[in-house]
Design a protein around this motif. Structure first.
Motif, short mmCIF file in Angstrom:
data_model
loop_
_atom_site.label_atom_id
_atom_site.label_comp_id
_atom_site.label_asym_id
_atom_site.label_seq_id
_atom_site.Cartn_x
_atom_site.Cartn_y
_atom_site.Cartn_z
N LYS A 166 25.46 -8.57 -8.46
CA LYS A 166 26.00 -9.28 -7.46
C LYS A 166 27.48 -9.53 -7.99
CE LYS A 166 22.05 -11.99 -6.66
NZ LYS A 166 21.22 -13.32 -6.69
N THR A 212 40.60 -18.44 -9.59
CA THR A 212 39.34 -17.80 -9.37
C THR A 212 38.98 -16.79 -10.42
OG1 THR A 212 40.01 -15.98 -7.97
CG2 THR A 212 39.54 -18.12 -6.83
N THR A 238 35.96 -13.84 -10.86
CA THR A 238 35.24 -12.89 -10.07
C THR A 238 34.43 -12.17 -11.53
OG1 THR A 238 36.81 -12.59 -8.45
CG2 THR A 238 34.99 -10.78 -8.57
N LEU A 257 32.37 -20.02 -5.03
CA LEU A 257 33.02 -19.86 -3.62
C LEU A 257 32.22 -18.61 -2.73
CD1 LEU A 257 36.76 -19.63 -4.47
CD2 LEU A 257 35.53 -21.37 -3.38
N SER A 258 31.85 -17.71 -3.57
CA SER A 258 30.83 -16.75 -2.60
C SER A 258 30.22 -16.16 -3.64
CB SER A 258 31.84 -15.65 -1.82
OG SER A 258 32.39 -14.83 -2.84
N VAL A 259 28.70 -15.52 -3.33
CA VAL A 259 27.80 -14.85 -3.83
C VAL A 259 27.60 -13.55 -2.85
CG1 VAL A 259 25.50 -14.48 -5.18
CG2 VAL A 259 27.10 -16.52 -5.20
N ALA A 260 27.81 -12.27 -3.14
CA ALA A 260 27.38 -11.05 -2.62
C ALA A 260 26.76 -10.02 -3.28
CB ALA A 260 28.70 -10.68 -1.63
#
Length: 165
Positions: A3, A41, A43, A67-70
């Motif tokens: 991820k 941020t 990553t 903020l986001s998980v993809a």
């Protein structure tokens, strides 16, 4: 499953950045870590749990927000661009704009023009040189700087081939 996790964290100064990176680096399964100091941020890419990363950072007194998980999927390669299609699209659009005034006329004109143009362009690329009648009698090879214009040097600017200058 790998991820890509983006976390907003307190990245004030080099010391904070190195402390945060050392905390996150203790997790198993991390492929890469990147810090964006301007956006504050972090990553993280790998098979790790975003919630566990945020909890561990908070436990070490760092403010952390997910903020986001993809899914970390590699981007599919771009299909190769067809030089004939691009050149013909631009050329036909310009020509049909001048010739037609209604939308239907322009669409028909562009479609017919593109078909003819792409056939000529592909034949031109396969032949490797200009087949213009003005170029043939001249000594040496025909220098054609760019399709679809003839490069016979006489300023004709026409199409190479039997439809040409």
């Amino acid at each position: 499953m790998s991820k890509k996790i983006v976390i907003k964290a307190d990245l004030v100064g080099q010391a904070c950045m190195s402390d945060i990176l050392s905390v996150v680096a203790t997790f198993q399964g991390i492929k890469s870590m990147e810090v964006d100091a301007e956006k504050c941020t972090l990553t993280v890419t790998g098979a790790v749990d975003a919630v566990r990363i945020a909890q561990k950072l908070k436990k070490k007194c760092f403010a952390a927000t997910i903020l986001s998980v993809a899914d970390d999927k590699p981007k599919p390669p771009e299909p190769p661009k067809d030089p004939c299609k691009e050149a013909c699209e631009k050329l036909c659009k310009e020509r049909c704009e001048k010739l037609c005034c209604s939308k239907e006329c322009k669409e028909k004109c562009e479609k017919a023009c593109k078909e003819r143009c792409e056939k000529r362009c592909k034949a031109w690329l396969e032949g490797g040189s200009c087949s213009c009648s003005r170029c043939r009698p001249s000594p040496g090879f025909c220098y054609t700087p760019s399709y679809p214009y003839c490069g016979c040097g006489r300023g004709c600017g026409g199409w190479p081939g039997r439809f040409g200058c």
